[in-house]
Write a protein that holds these residues in place. Sequence first.
Motif, PDB file in Angstrom:
ATOM      1  N   THR A   1       0.842  -1.189   0.000  1.00  8.95           N
ATOM      2  CA  THR A   1       0.000   0.000   0.000  1.00  8.95           C
ATOM      3  C   THR A   1       0.877   1.238   0.000  1.00  8.95           C
ATOM      4  N   SER A   2       0.544   2.170  -0.875  1.00 11.78           N
ATOM      5  CA  SER A   2       1.341   3.392  -0.917  1.00 11.78           C
ATOM      6  C   SER A   2       0.828   4.367   0.131  1.00 11.78           C
ATOM      7  N   ARG A   3       1.724   5.113   0.664  1.00  9.03           N
ATOM      8  CA  ARG A   3       1.404   6.143   1.638  1.00  9.03           C
ATOM      9  C   ARG A   3       0.840   7.341   0.895  1.00  9.03           C
ATOM     10  N   GLN A   4      -0.156   8.007   1.471  1.00 10.04           N
ATOM     11  CA  GLN A   4      -0.774   9.172   0.843  1.00 10.04           C
ATOM     12  C   GLN A   4      -0.314  10.456   1.530  1.00 10.04           C
ATOM     13  N   PHE A   5      -0.107  11.474   0.730  1.00 13.45           N
ATOM     14  CA  PHE A   5       0.192  12.813   1.235  1.00 13.45           C
ATOM     15  C   PHE A   5      -1.124  13.575   1.207  1.00 13.45           C
ATOM     16  N   THR A   6      -1.631  13.911   2.365  1.00 15.86           N
ATOM     17  CA  THR A   6      -2.968  14.492   2.493  1.00 15.86           C
ATOM     18  C   THR A   6      -2.932  16.017   2.580  1.00 15.86           C
ATOM     19  N   PRO A   7      -4.058  16.657   2.321  1.00 17.85           N
ATOM     20  CA  PRO A   7      -4.126  18.114   2.510  1.00 17.85           C
ATOM     21  C   PRO A   7      -3.772  18.527   3.940  1.00 17.85           C
ATOM     22  N   ALA A   8      -4.178  17.751   4.917  1.00 11.82           N
ATOM     23  CA  ALA A   8      -3.847  18.077   6.316  1.00 11.82           C
ATOM     24  C   ALA A   8      -2.337  18.025   6.554  1.00 11.82           C
ATOM     25  N   ALA A   9      -1.670  17.024   5.970  1.00 14.23           N
ATOM     26  CA  ALA A   9      -0.219  16.922   6.108  1.00 14.23           C
ATOM     27  C   ALA A   9       0.469  18.093   5.429  1.00 14.23           C
ATOM     28  N   LEU A  10      -0.033  18.484   4.265  1.00 15.48           N
ATOM     29  CA  LEU A  10       0.540  19.631   3.559  1.00 15.48           C
ATOM     30  C   LEU A  10       0.370  20.907   4.383  1.00 15.48           C
ATOM     31  N   ARG A  11      -0.807  21.120   4.944  1.00 15.74           N
ATOM     32  CA  ARG A  11      -1.033  22.322   5.765  1.00 15.74           C
ATOM     33  C   ARG A  11      -0.071  22.366   6.939  1.00 15.74           C
ATOM     34  N   ALA A  12       0.131  21.228   7.600  1.00 18.68           N
ATOM     35  CA  ALA A  12       1.043  21.174   8.741  1.00 18.68           C
ATOM     36  C   ALA A  12       2.469  21.524   8.319  1.00 18.68           C
ATOM     37  N   ILE A  13       2.906  20.991   7.199  1.00 21.43           N
ATOM     38  CA  ILE A  13       4.263  21.272   6.721  1.00 21.43           C
ATOM     39  C   ILE A  13       4.385  22.734   6.290  1.00 21.43           C
ATOM     40  N   LEU A  14       3.366  23.264   5.630  1.00 22.10           N
ATOM     41  CA  LEU A  14       3.410  24.676   5.231  1.00 22.10           C
ATOM     42  C   LEU A  14       3.478  25.591   6.449  1.00 22.10           C
ATOM     43  N   ARG A  15       2.816  25.236   7.512  1.00 25.96           N
ATOM     44  CA  ARG A  15       2.879  26.051   8.733  1.00 25.96           C
ATOM     45  C   ARG A  15       4.282  26.021   9.325  1.00 25.96           C
ATOM     46  N   GLU A  16       4.885  24.828   9.368  1.00 24.84           N
ATOM     47  CA  GLU A  16       6.204  24.670   9.961  1.00 24.84           C
ATOM     48  C   GLU A  16       7.307  25.232   9.068  1.00 24.84           C
ATOM     49  N   ALA A  17       7.288  24.870   7.810  1.00 28.52           N
ATOM     50  CA  ALA A  17       8.384  25.204   6.907  1.00 28.52           C
ATOM     51  C   ALA A  17       8.288  26.601   6.330  1.00 28.52           C
TER      52      ALA A  17
ATOM     53  N   LEU B   1      10.751  25.645  -1.471  1.00 29.10           N
ATOM     54  CA  LEU B   1      11.886  24.723  -1.441  1.00 29.10           C
ATOM     55  C   LEU B   1      12.060  24.126  -0.044  1.00 29.10           C
ATOM     56  N   GLU B   2      11.872  24.934   0.985  1.00 30.99           N
ATOM     57  CA  GLU B   2      11.925  24.426   2.360  1.00 30.99           C
ATOM     58  C   GLU B   2      10.798  23.424   2.599  1.00 30.99           C
ATOM     59  N   THR B   3       9.621  23.733   2.087  1.00 33.94           N
ATOM     60  CA  THR B   3       8.494  22.810   2.184  1.00 33.94           C
ATOM     61  C   THR B   3       8.836  21.487   1.501  1.00 33.94           C
ATOM     62  N   GLY B   4       9.402  21.571   0.303  1.00 30.22           N
ATOM     63  CA  GLY B   4       9.805  20.365  -0.424  1.00 30.22           C
ATOM     64  C   GLY B   4      10.828  19.555   0.342  1.00 30.22           C
ATOM     65  N   GLY B   5      11.775  20.224   0.970  1.00 31.37           N
ATOM     66  CA  GLY B   5      12.789  19.533   1.766  1.00 31.37           C
ATOM     67  C   GLY B   5      12.170  18.761   2.926  1.00 31.37           C
ATOM     68  N   ARG B   6      11.208  19.370   3.572  1.00 31.72           N
ATOM     69  CA  ARG B   6      10.519  18.687   4.682  1.00 31.72           C
ATOM     70  C   ARG B   6       9.732  17.495   4.174  1.00 31.72           C
ATOM     71  N   ILE B   7       9.065  17.673   3.057  1.00 32.24           N
ATOM     72  CA  ILE B   7       8.304  16.555   2.483  1.00 32.24           C
ATOM     73  C   ILE B   7       9.253  15.404   2.145  1.00 32.24           C
ATOM     74  N   GLU B   8      10.380  15.731   1.536  1.00 32.43           N
ATOM     75  CA  GLU B   8      11.348  14.692   1.171  1.00 32.43           C
ATOM     76  C   GLU B   8      11.822  13.924   2.403  1.00 32.43           C
ATOM     77  N   ARG B   9      12.155  14.641   3.459  1.00 32.85           N
ATOM     78  CA  ARG B   9      12.640  13.980   4.676  1.00 32.85           C
ATOM     79  C   ARG B   9      11.550  13.121   5.321  1.00 32.85           C
ATOM     80  N   GLU B  10      10.348  13.643   5.398  1.00 36.98           N
ATOM     81  CA  GLU B  10       9.279  12.927   6.087  1.00 36.98           C
ATOM     82  C   GLU B  10       8.724  11.752   5.284  1.00 36.98           C
ATOM     83  N   TYR B  11       8.787  11.853   3.957  1.00 38.26           N
ATOM     84  CA  TYR B  11       8.172  10.819   3.122  1.00 38.26           C
ATOM     85  C   TYR B  11       9.189   9.966   2.366  1.00 38.26           C
ATOM     86  N   GLY B  12      10.469  10.265   2.513  1.00 39.49           N
ATOM     87  CA  GLY B  12      11.500   9.442   1.908  1.00 39.49           C
ATOM     88  C   GLY B  12      11.504   9.450   0.389  1.00 39.49           C
TER      89      GLY B  12
END
Length: 87
Positions: free
Chosen positions: A2-18, A46-57
């Motif tokens: 099963t593939s992991r999903q990147f959700t709108p909630a996860a994106l909002r959290a990363i956008l707030r942090e990054a 780019l910072e958002t992308g970096g966080r996504i890369e680290r968290e989602y591999g």
Amino acid sequence: MTSRQFTPAALRAILREAAGLEEGTPADGALDVSFQDLGLESLALLETGGRIEREYGITLDDGALLEAATPRELLDLVNAHLAATAA
């Protein structure tokens, strides 16, 4: 597998942090508001992308990341990468 999903909630959290996006902005409910209208510049994305890369591999191409003009386009980009790595 099963593939992991990147959700709108996860994106909002990363956008707030990054990117420092505050709660209650249009990104909280609208996926089609442009990042430019949200006040996010390329460095924040780019910072958002970096966080996504680290968290989602995954590894996102910087050009493709910056071409994603809205949260929905970024979600689609990340989910496509996640699906490809799960295959």
